[in-house]
Design an enzyme around this catalytic site. Sequence first.
Site, PDB file in Angstrom:
ATOM      1  N   SER A  60       0.934  -1.216   0.026  1.00 10.47           N
ATOM      2  CA  SER A  60      -0.238   0.048   0.043  1.00 10.47           C
ATOM      3  C   SER A  60       0.776   1.380  -0.060  1.00 10.47           C
ATOM      4  O   SER A  60       1.792   1.361   0.901  1.00 10.47           O
ATOM      5  CB  SER A  60      -1.079   0.178   1.164  1.00 10.47           C
ATOM      6  OG  SER A  60      -1.567   1.125   1.360  1.00 10.47           O
ATOM      7  N   LYS A 104      -1.232  -1.192  -4.527  1.00  8.54           N
ATOM      8  CA  LYS A 104      -2.283  -0.194  -4.170  1.00  8.54           C
ATOM      9  C   LYS A 104      -1.805   0.998  -3.886  1.00  8.54           C
ATOM     10  O   LYS A 104      -0.899   1.284  -3.182  1.00  8.54           O
ATOM     11  CB  LYS A 104      -2.876  -0.733  -2.820  1.00  8.54           C
ATOM     12  CG  LYS A 104      -4.153   0.001  -2.289  1.00  8.54           C
ATOM     13  CD  LYS A 104      -4.971  -0.744  -1.254  1.00  8.54           C
ATOM     14  CE  LYS A 104      -4.330  -0.568   0.245  1.00  8.54           C
ATOM     15  NZ  LYS A 104      -5.335  -0.991   1.254  1.00  8.54           N
ATOM     16  N   LYS A 124      -2.942   5.042  -2.765  1.00  6.03           N
ATOM     17  CA  LYS A 124      -3.973   5.845  -2.376  1.00  6.03           C
ATOM     18  C   LYS A 124      -4.398   6.909  -3.321  1.00  6.03           C
ATOM     19  O   LYS A 124      -3.650   7.522  -3.954  1.00  6.03           O
ATOM     20  CB  LYS A 124      -3.199   6.478  -0.845  1.00  6.03           C
ATOM     21  CG  LYS A 124      -3.110   5.358   0.189  1.00  6.03           C
ATOM     22  CD  LYS A 124      -4.397   4.847   0.765  1.00  6.03           C
ATOM     23  CE  LYS A 124      -3.903   3.920   1.942  1.00  6.03           C
ATOM     24  NZ  LYS A 124      -5.113   3.166   2.596  1.00  6.03           N
ATOM     25  N   ASP A 127      -7.145   3.182  -3.604  1.00  7.35           N
ATOM     26  CA  ASP A 127      -7.718   2.999  -2.444  1.00  7.35           C
ATOM     27  C   ASP A 127      -8.036   4.400  -2.099  1.00  7.35           C
ATOM     28  O   ASP A 127      -7.222   5.381  -1.814  1.00  7.35           O
ATOM     29  CB  ASP A 127      -6.784   2.414  -1.385  1.00  7.35           C
ATOM     30  CG  ASP A 127      -7.529   2.436   0.059  1.00  7.35           C
ATOM     31  OD1 ASP A 127      -8.675   2.817   0.051  1.00  7.35           O
ATOM     32  OD2 ASP A 127      -6.662   2.015   0.986  1.00  7.35           O
ATOM     33  N   LYS A 182     -10.648  -6.087   7.363  1.00 10.11           N
ATOM     34  CA  LYS A 182      -9.776  -5.660   8.551  1.00 10.11           C
ATOM     35  C   LYS A 182     -10.163  -6.351   9.947  1.00 10.11           C
ATOM     36  O   LYS A 182     -11.312  -6.063  10.298  1.00 10.11           O
ATOM     37  CB  LYS A 182      -9.582  -4.227   8.397  1.00 10.11           C
ATOM     38  CG  LYS A 182      -8.975  -3.678   7.416  1.00 10.11           C
ATOM     39  CD  LYS A 182      -8.793  -2.135   7.365  1.00 10.11           C
ATOM     40  CE  LYS A 182      -8.011  -1.546   6.292  1.00 10.11           C
ATOM     41  NZ  LYS A 182      -8.177   0.035   6.075  1.00 10.11           N
TER      42      LYS A 182
END
Length: 375
Positions: free
Chosen positions: A136, A162, A164, A189, A263
Site C-alpha cells: 500500500s 495499491k 492511495k 484506495d 480488517k
Amino acid sequence: MKIVEATLRKVDIPLRNPFETSFLRMYAKKTTILELKDEDGTFGYGEFSAFNLPFYNEEFRDGGFDLLSELILPKIVGREIKHPDDMYDLIKSIRRNNMAKSAVNCALWDIYSKQQNEPLAKALGGTKSKVEVGVSIGVQKSPEQLVEVVRGYLNDGYKRIKCKIKPGKDYDYLAAVRAEFPTVQLMGDANSAYRPDDFELLKRLDPLNLIMIEQPLEPGDLLYHAKLQKQIKTPICLDESVTSLEDTDKMIELGSGKIINIKVSRVGGLSIAKKIQQRAMENGIKCWCGGMIDSGVARAENIAIATLPGYVLANDIAPSIRYYDRDIITPMVQMNRAFVDVPEEAGIGFDIDWTNMNEFTLETKKITADTEVTV
C-alpha cells in the site's frame, strides 16, 4: 480459559517514512497493545489498532484505552471463557467499538491456540502455509514520483500495488503507473474521499483496468456504492462500509461491491472476520485481509486469518521492514518473494521484543479481577 490479569500499553512505533492517506499524514504508529494472562500463566496479545484521532472510524487511541481499561476488560478478567467466540456475550451491552473488542478477541485466540498447542492459523481453520501480500503506497507529490515508488516495490518482488487516491490525485497518477507497468495488479484506495457527485471522476478510471477501487464513498454507505457499481465496470471493494456480518448480508443483497477488504480490527476480531469470509465465499464475494499500519502483533494475527480459504486476493500484510526499522515482535515479519510464510509455532508464532516494547511504551495500565466496572 480464566483470565486473571490484563495489561494495556500505549505504544508509539516510529515509521521508517511518513505515510499519507486522503485524510492524514503519519510519522509513527500510535497504537495500544493488550496483554492477557490466563490462570495457567499463558499470555496472549492483541492490538487496539485505532489511530490517535478518529479519522478512520469513530474510535481513537485515548478513548479506546479508557473504554478497555474501565469497562470492557473488567467484564473479561476473572471470568471463565471456554472459547474466544464466547467473549461477545460478556460485553453485548457495548455498542460498536469494534477495534476495542477486536483487541480482546485476538488476545484470547492467541491464548486459546497456545493451549491447544496449535499455530493460530490452524486453530482458526486456515489451510495455507504462506499468504500472498501486496503493498500500500501513500499519496505521492506527483505521478512521476509515484511511478518511481511503484518501480521500487516491483523490484522488491511485490505483484499487487495499491495506491492511495483522492480527488485531484487520482486518474493522472494511476494512469502514469498503468502506462509504465501495463500488466501490474493495480488498485486505487480512496479511503472514502469521494461523494456521489464524483461518479464521473470514478467512471474515468475504468479504462485503467484496475483490479478494484477500494472504499470510494463514505463509511457506512451501501446504497450509493450499489448505484456506483452499476455504472462502472471496475469492481468496488468495501472497507469501512462493512463492519459486521449484517453489513456483509446487506452488501450482497444490494450489490454494493464485489470484494471485501476484511480488517480484523474493523469488524471486531478474528471470530467475526472468520464468519464474514465464510458468508462472502458462499456468495461469490472475493476477500482479502487489510491492515491499519499494524505493529507486528496485529500483523501476525492478520497472517493467520488470511490463511482461510475465502481470502483469495493479495493481502495488505507487508513485512515489518516496509514500515518499521524496529518492530515490537521478534523475529520481524519477513517477505518470501511475494508471500509471507505462516508461522508453525503455537499461538501467533512470534515473541514480543521487550527491548523495543519498553522503549516505545508511553503508558501502562493493569486490570485485575478486583478492578470495578465504572459504568
